[in-house]
Design a protein around this motif. Structure first.
Motif, PDB file in Angstrom:
ATOM      1  N   LYS A 198      32.964  13.956   6.772  1.00  0.00           N
ATOM      2  CA  LYS A 198      32.498  12.760   6.070  1.00  0.00           C
ATOM      3  C   LYS A 198      30.998  12.568   6.236  1.00  0.00           C
ATOM      4  O   LYS A 198      30.279  12.283   5.265  1.00  0.00           O
ATOM      5  CB  LYS A 198      33.244  11.530   6.586  1.00  0.00           C
ATOM      6  N   GLU A 199      30.503  12.746   7.462  1.00  0.00           N
ATOM      7  CA  GLU A 199      29.066  12.620   7.720  1.00  0.00           C
ATOM      8  C   GLU A 199      28.291  13.705   6.990  1.00  0.00           C
ATOM      9  O   GLU A 199      27.209  13.452   6.439  1.00  0.00           O
ATOM     10  CB  GLU A 199      28.803  12.706   9.222  1.00  0.00           C
ATOM     11  N   ARG A 231      20.520  10.035   9.956  1.00  0.00           N
ATOM     12  CA  ARG A 231      19.947   9.357   8.792  1.00  0.00           C
ATOM     13  C   ARG A 231      18.746   8.502   9.183  1.00  0.00           C
ATOM     14  O   ARG A 231      17.779   8.390   8.418  1.00  0.00           O
ATOM     15  CB  ARG A 231      21.018   8.516   8.099  1.00  0.00           C
ATOM     16  N   MET A 290      27.976  12.798   3.312  1.00  0.00           N
ATOM     17  CA  MET A 290      27.021  11.710   3.137  1.00  0.00           C
ATOM     18  C   MET A 290      25.586  12.220   3.205  1.00  0.00           C
ATOM     19  O   MET A 290      24.732  11.868   2.386  1.00  0.00           O
ATOM     20  CB  MET A 290      27.252  10.634   4.197  1.00  0.00           C
TER      21      MET A 290
END
Length: 258
Positions: free
Chosen positions: A185-186, A159, A189
């Motif tokens: 999860k990453e 990110r 996101m």
């Protein structure tokens, strides 16, 4: 409206043909995926668009203006930025400083003004820090702005690389395997971030990605390369059921992808 057009793009290295006669038309504010097996020529294709390689033949047009063969910093100034398959951050400096580096093409103050702390230079420096903080807030890293980039988790580093790319004020952002190596999860996101960038900040995205579930979920258009040539293109449903694509890359289970 097409923001980027690629016409007959080819690249050879000696006798090796890496890309051959590739056409691509990318609509403004869309997400286009470039997929294909390893060695298909995807990264070479990205390298030509971003100026790392000069095309052997063909055209690259950004908003109708030719950019093929220009140096990477000129291409970036015109509005194309990228991230890399292997993360390329400055690990020993802070998260904030990494983003500030991405702004260098747009900062007008010269080194003398900065060293002497002239009012105009100080004002521009403060504005740059505010914009960098805003970008870090956007990607969810504002609370880590003073942390060394090398101390971040893998997903946070991805990110941060995107925040630095956004700092160049791109019109088109190229993402090279953005979710490679991420946990679910990453991945979720970053998937949400990619979709948000396209919808809310007037950005066009082109990505290379092997996560076919993600590709099918977020792409407006998909280009398929194999052995350096484009073998198919279309929407997710077109690609999911294309026999050439299934044979070359996706496998017979592809039709079951959601």
């Amino acid at each position: 409206m097409n923001i980027l057009e690629v016409k007959g793009l080819s690249k050879t290295f000696g006798g090796l043909v890496a890309n051959s006669n590739i056409d691509m038309y990318v609509e403004k504010n869309s997400i286009t995926a470039v997929i294909g097996p390893n060695g298909a020529g995807k990264t070479t294709f990205f390298n030509m668009i971003t100026g790392v390689y000069k095309p052997t033949s063909g055209e690259i047009l950004l908003e109708g203006k030719p950019i093929g063969g220009l140096k990477p910093h000129i291409v970036a100034k015109y509005g194309i930025s990228r991230t890399f398959q292997n993360i390329r951050l400055f690990n020993d400096i802070t998260v904030l400083e990494n983003v500030l580096i991405g702004m260098h093409n747009h900062i007008k103050a010269n080194i003398i003004g900065t060293l002497l702390q002239l009012p105009k230079s100080k004002h521009e420096e403060e504005d740059a820090k505010k914009e960098a903080y805003r970008l870090l807030e956007y990607v969810g890293l504002a609370d880590l702005l003073n942390e060394a980039a090398g101390n971040l988790s893998y997903g946070a580093q991805r990110r941060l690389e995107i925040a630095r790319a956004l700092a160049t004020k791109p019109k088109v952002l190229l993402l090279d395997e953005p979710v490679a190596g991420m946990n679910p999860k990453e991945t979720k996101m970053l998937t949400d971030l990619i979709q948000d960038m396209c919808k809310k900040i007037d950005l066009t995205i082109i990505l290379i990605e092997h996560d076919m579930k993600l590709v099918m979920e977020i792409s407006n258009h998909i280009i398929v390369l194999d052995h350096g040539e484009k073998i198919a293109e279309g929407g997710p449903e077109d690609i999911r059921t294309n026999s050439k694509v299934i044979e070359a890359y996706l496998g017979k289970g592809a039709v079951a992808l959601a």
